[in-house]
Design a protein around this motif. Structure first.
Motif, short mmCIF file in Angstrom:
data_model
loop_
_atom_site.label_atom_id
_atom_site.label_comp_id
_atom_site.label_asym_id
_atom_site.label_seq_id
_atom_site.Cartn_x
_atom_site.Cartn_y
_atom_site.Cartn_z
N SER A 40 0.81 -1.22 0.00
CA SER A 40 0.00 0.00 0.00
C SER A 40 0.84 1.27 0.00
CB SER A 40 -0.90 0.01 1.24
OG SER A 40 -0.11 0.02 2.42
N GLY A 41 2.14 1.11 0.17
CA GLY A 41 3.00 2.29 0.25
C GLY A 41 3.10 2.85 1.64
N ALA A 42 2.46 2.20 2.62
CA ALA A 42 2.51 2.68 4.00
C ALA A 42 3.92 2.49 4.55
CB ALA A 42 1.51 1.92 4.86
N PRO A 43 4.38 3.41 5.39
CA PRO A 43 5.72 3.27 5.98
C PRO A 43 5.79 2.06 6.90
CG PRO A 43 4.51 5.05 7.05
CD PRO A 43 3.69 4.63 5.86
N VAL A 44 6.96 1.42 6.94
CA VAL A 44 7.14 0.21 7.73
C VAL A 44 7.57 0.54 9.16
CG1 VAL A 44 8.44 -1.95 7.91
CG2 VAL A 44 7.71 -1.09 5.67
N TYR A 214 -2.82 -0.69 14.90
CA TYR A 214 -3.32 -0.39 13.56
C TYR A 214 -3.09 1.07 13.20
CZ TYR A 214 -5.57 -4.96 13.32
OH TYR A 214 -5.80 -6.31 13.27
N TYR A 215 -2.36 1.30 12.11
CA TYR A 215 -2.05 2.67 11.72
C TYR A 215 -2.21 2.92 10.22
CZ TYR A 215 2.43 0.97 9.83
OH TYR A 215 3.40 0.33 9.11
N CYS A 216 -2.49 1.88 9.44
CA CYS A 216 -2.61 2.04 7.99
C CYS A 216 -3.62 1.03 7.47
CB CYS A 216 -1.25 1.86 7.32
SG CYS A 216 -0.57 0.19 7.51
N ASP A 217 -3.75 0.93 6.14
CA ASP A 217 -4.71 -0.01 5.57
C ASP A 217 -4.04 -1.29 5.08
OD1 ASP A 217 -3.37 0.99 3.42
OD2 ASP A 217 -5.13 1.71 2.34
#
Length: 655
Positions: A40-44, A214-217
């Motif tokens: 999703s491109g969310a930061p790790v 939970y912080y992203c999709d």
């Protein structure tokens, strides 16, 4: 003082070691399973930081007893070797267990796409088979080796830390003074308090819960931040709660077969989703051929019983906005909430899943995944937003919403602290005012679905001084405020570009006690308003029976969508219900147009009523109709229980 400091150094090294070990396994899990990420491109990095947060809780649990015993004894100058050795054994045992859980979690997650939880204890009855599965699978060998190597390093390190402390304490000398003792006692109390705070995990209204990860999709990254040991312990505690004791009203197979027949399902049931069916798009829907898909705004009002509206007989004019909307919308006269708590209203409305008495269907160490309005609309290109007034982890809402189709969740953490008025966060007006500019942006370029959960009509009541009210009781004044906020929001929304292409759904999450106790479970707890209006929605008064589980299929039917569905609801504009069921914490209710039955499972007691022309319930003798209602309610609740429990178990038994 030196003995005290050397003792503290031993404990701090053990603390850092515990965090390092769990972080190591998290890095291994990411390295091995990162392809499971949705990309999703969310930061790790936030996943690892949240993981450190959860790991800290576990390490603090392990160290709180050794910390208290060793520091307070050292504070008085008593630091015997045997006490450190006993503490070292204590820490070693728990760290070995933590390493075992962490190592096991990687192949477990790879297979089930969830962190290890209490469901593994169900395999204990298959001891030989389970052992054969673990030993016989060659890919697991690497994790056995990893476990052995890390355990060896952990035990070596703990022994080394203890021996260093022993040697340095033996070489230390000094005379204890009362001032020194007092300082060390205060410092020890502070450090133990800090450790206890670490166990709680946060300063907010609730201690740390799974939702905090939970912080992203991206479901992989969200779960990566959860400590497997934390997950296992909390899931086990969940299974021990009284509300999670499994119901046994009917045999599961009979209940599922009845539910399928009741919902008009034929053929062979999907073993993974026994109510799964395909819903074809309604070619007659006014919106099915629209050029631009309409936006959707769902407002769930806290505790808004239908009995508070003049439309349903309230003598006071508390809800002019709702009463006005009721007369010019698709409105429902016999509409009932699935349960009596907010989590019931959310799962029933958004996911078409009924309430199971006192059980919270959004919580659980493994966040439930359901087909929902949001998941269906997400597939249609909608941007889904959820707004709440309180902390995001309350009732596990953040994790549940992100797991079930919502792209963005807004909560108390996003609002200025000076806007928070009580333990449930900001008032309704602020919630709506905050949402408007976000919806303005969300409505640019693609459709959106927004869900707003209000709270003001929940004690403690905070009635603003500026509100002109017609009553003097805070309990009715707050209803006037809640209704005013709806009207204010709609008036402001009318000036937005997205308004004319938006379907609004306004209903309550549940009711509340209003007036007299008219039954074993007063009707005002569950009889709630439901109003739908917008483009393509013909104003009408629906006088049939309905519940919150019907919102999802009815709304998606209005949108003219084609989708797969496994809920308990029906499209009310296509199918007319002959009966409905709902629950409270300790009761199951079934009713049709003339009869009502309330059953208390713990007391094994039924109360039968007839429904009068004035909608009042009057006690009556048991009839065959009541027997039929009882079987209907038992079957539907048991089917829901089976589906809920099946989703929380591993999909296959070990073999």
């Amino acid at each position: 003082m030196r003995r005290y400091l050397h003792t503290l150094a031993f404990l701090l090294k053990a603390f850092v070691l515990g965090l390092a070990v769990m972080s190591l396994f998290r890095f291994v899990q990411y390295a091995v399973l990162h392809d499971m990420s949705s990309q999703s491109g969310a930061p790790v990095a936030p996943a690892f930081l949240r993981g450190l947060w959860f790991d800290n809780v576990i390490v603090c649990y392990v160290l709180v007893v050794p910390l208290a015993v060793l520091l307070f004894s050292a504070a008085f100058g008593y630091a015997p070797r045997w006490l450190r050795r006993a503490s070292g054994i204590w820490i070693s045992v728990f760290y070995v267990l933590i390493v075992a859980v962490s190592a096991s979690n990687i192949p477990y997650f790879s297979y089930f796409f969830k962190n290890i939880d209490a469901s593994i204890f169900g395999w204990m009855g298959y001891g030989a088979t389970t052992a054969g599965m673990l030993v016989g699978e060659r890919s697991y060998i690497i994790y056995f080796l990893l476990f052995a190597v890390v355990v060896g390093l952990v035990l070596w390190a703990l022994r080394r830390f203890r021996r260093q402390a022993d040697r340095r304490i033996l070489q230390s000398s000094g005379r204890a003074t009362w001032v020194g003792i007092a300082i060390r006692v205060v410092l020890s109390a502070a450090l133990v308090g800090l450790c206890v705070f670490g166990i709680r995990g946060r300063m907010g209204y609730n201690p740390i819960k799974i939702s905090q990860a939970y912080y992203c999709d991206d479901p992989f990254l969200n779960q990566l931040g959860i400590s497997p040991s934390f997950n296992l312990v909390t899931s086990y505690l969940d299974t021990q709660r009284r509300e999670n004791v499994e119901l046994a009203l009917l045999p599961n197979a009979d209940a599922v077969a009845f539910a399928r027949h009741e919902l008009g399902l034929t053929g062979v049931a999907d073993s993974a989703a026994v109510l799964r069916r395909h819903v074809a798009a309604d070619s007659l829907s006014a919106l099915s051929h629209a050029g631009t898909p309409p936006n959707v705004v769902i407002i769930l009002m806290e505790s808004m019983s239908a009995s508070l509206m003049q439309t349903f007989g309230c003598r006071e004019r508390l809800t002019p906005t709702l009463d006005s909307l009721y007369r010019c919308s698709l409105a429902f006269t016999h509409f009932y909430s699935a349960g009596i708590h907010t989590n019931h209203g959310l799962t029933a409305t958004l996911c078409s899943f009924p309430a199971l008495m006192m059980r919270n269907l959004m919580k659980g160490t493994v966040t439930p995944h359901r087909t929902s309005i949001a998941t269906v609309l997400h597939q249609q290109g909608y941007r889904n937003l959820f707004f709440m007034t309180h902390e995001s982890q309350y009732d596990n809402m953040n994790a549940f919403m992100r797991t079930n189709g919502y792209d963005e969740v807004y909560a108390q953490e996003d609002y200025p602290s000076d806007e928070v008025v009580n333990s449930f966060g900001v008032p309704d007006k602020y919630l709506f005012d905050y949402a408007l500019p976000i919806l303005r942006t969300a409505g640019e370029g693609h459709p959106f679905m927004a869900t707003l959960l209000t709270i003001s009509n929940h004690p403690p009541y905070i009635v603003p001084d500026w509100l002109p009210t017609s009553t003097h009781d805070p309990e009715t004044q707050i209803v006037e405020y809640a209704d005013w906020c709806i009207g204010h929001f709609l008036e402001q929304a009318r000036h937005e570009a997205w308004y004319d292409n938006t379907i609004f759904v306004i209903l309550a999450d549940h009711g509340k006690l209003v007036g007299d106790m008219d039954a074993e479970l007063p009707q005002s707890y569950n009889h709630i308003p439901c109003i739908i209006f917008g483009p393509g929605v013909a104003p009408a008064l629906y006088d049939g029976l309905a519940t919150q589980v019907d919102v999802m299929p009815t709304l998606l039917g209005l949108l003219g969508l084609d989708y797969d569905f496994d809920g308990f609801g029906v499209d009310l504009l296509r199918t007319r219900r002959s009966r409905v069921f709902y629950t409270s914490d300790s009761q199951i209710v079934a009713r049709d147009s003339t009869s009502c039955l309330i059953h208390n499972p713990s007391a094994q007691r039924d109360v039968c009523y007839e429904v009068g022309a004035d909608e009042q319930l009057r006690p009556t003798a048991r009839t065959a109709r009541h027997d039929s209602l009882r079987h209907y309610a038992f079957a539907m609740v048991q089917a829901a229980e089976f589906i809920y429990k099946s989703a929380s178990r591993p999909p296959v038994e070990p073999h």
